[in-house]
Design an enzyme around this catalytic site. Sequence first.
Site, PDB file in Angstrom:
ATOM      1  N   ASP A   1      -7.027  -1.326  -4.792  1.00  0.00           N
ATOM      2  CA  ASP A   1      -8.118  -0.935  -3.901  1.00  0.00           C
ATOM      3  C   ASP A   1      -9.030   0.094  -4.564  1.00  0.00           C
ATOM      4  O   ASP A   1     -10.251   0.061  -4.389  1.00  0.00           O
ATOM      5  CB  ASP A   1      -7.559  -0.363  -2.593  1.00  0.00           C
ATOM      6  CG  ASP A   1      -6.742  -1.373  -1.812  1.00  0.00           C
ATOM      7  OD1 ASP A   1      -6.994  -2.579  -1.940  1.00  0.00           O
ATOM      8  OD2 ASP A   1      -5.831  -0.939  -1.066  1.00  0.00           O
TER       9      ASP A   1
ATOM     10  N   ASP B   1       0.861  -1.183   0.000  1.00  0.00           N
ATOM     11  CA  ASP B   1       0.000   0.000   0.000  1.00  0.00           C
ATOM     12  C   ASP B   1       0.894   1.228   0.000  1.00  0.00           C
ATOM     13  O   ASP B   1       1.975   1.219   0.612  1.00  0.00           O
ATOM     14  CB  ASP B   1      -0.908   0.010   1.234  1.00  0.00           C
ATOM     15  CG  ASP B   1      -2.046  -1.000   1.144  1.00  0.00           C
ATOM     16  OD1 ASP B   1      -2.476  -1.318   0.027  1.00  0.00           O
ATOM     17  OD2 ASP B   1      -2.498  -1.464   2.205  1.00  0.00           O
TER      18      ASP B   1
END
Length: 186
Positions: A132, A117
């Site tokens: 995402d 991330d």
Amino acid sequence: MLGLVLGTAVVAWTLDFLSKEWVIASMAEGEQRQVLGEVLQWHFVRNPGAAFSLAAGSTWIFTILAAAVVIFIATQLRRIRSMRWAAAFGGVLGGTLGNLTDRLMREPGFFVGHVIDFIQVWGFPAIFNIADIFIVGSMIAVVLLVLANIGLDGIRHTDEPKPAAAEADPDATQPLDPEDRPGERH
């Protein structure tokens, strides 16, 4: 529609994969870089859990869930006749495959890999990635399609009777004449 589903999935997966490879190659874990001041930053983290790093000790569960999503979408491919559904399923598929790739191929190992991330937006409580974005955006599209009663065939379904039924039996939609109503005598 298969081409649109798979094309969207490939675009989502490729953008996600390349962005993660760039982060790994150019940033140290934990490093932050301002992109648009504090509004948008790159912040490299390895996420062992789900959204918001929840259930970090259960990575294998998310791997199984991601695989189940991929299998579900694969079973629905033949039914899709709508460009909107094809694009939405393609986005979910590509994003899910992006994070699944991390869980299968990244450290600490197969089936329990941590998701890369790196996108941090001011005021948002989580750090996320391109996969995402595709998953969430596509799921919003799915919800909107469901709320609009648009089926996988692209047709808006309603509870109203179909006009074809009225044409087949014109008296079916007309009220009975008073003399024809059961129980009423004149």
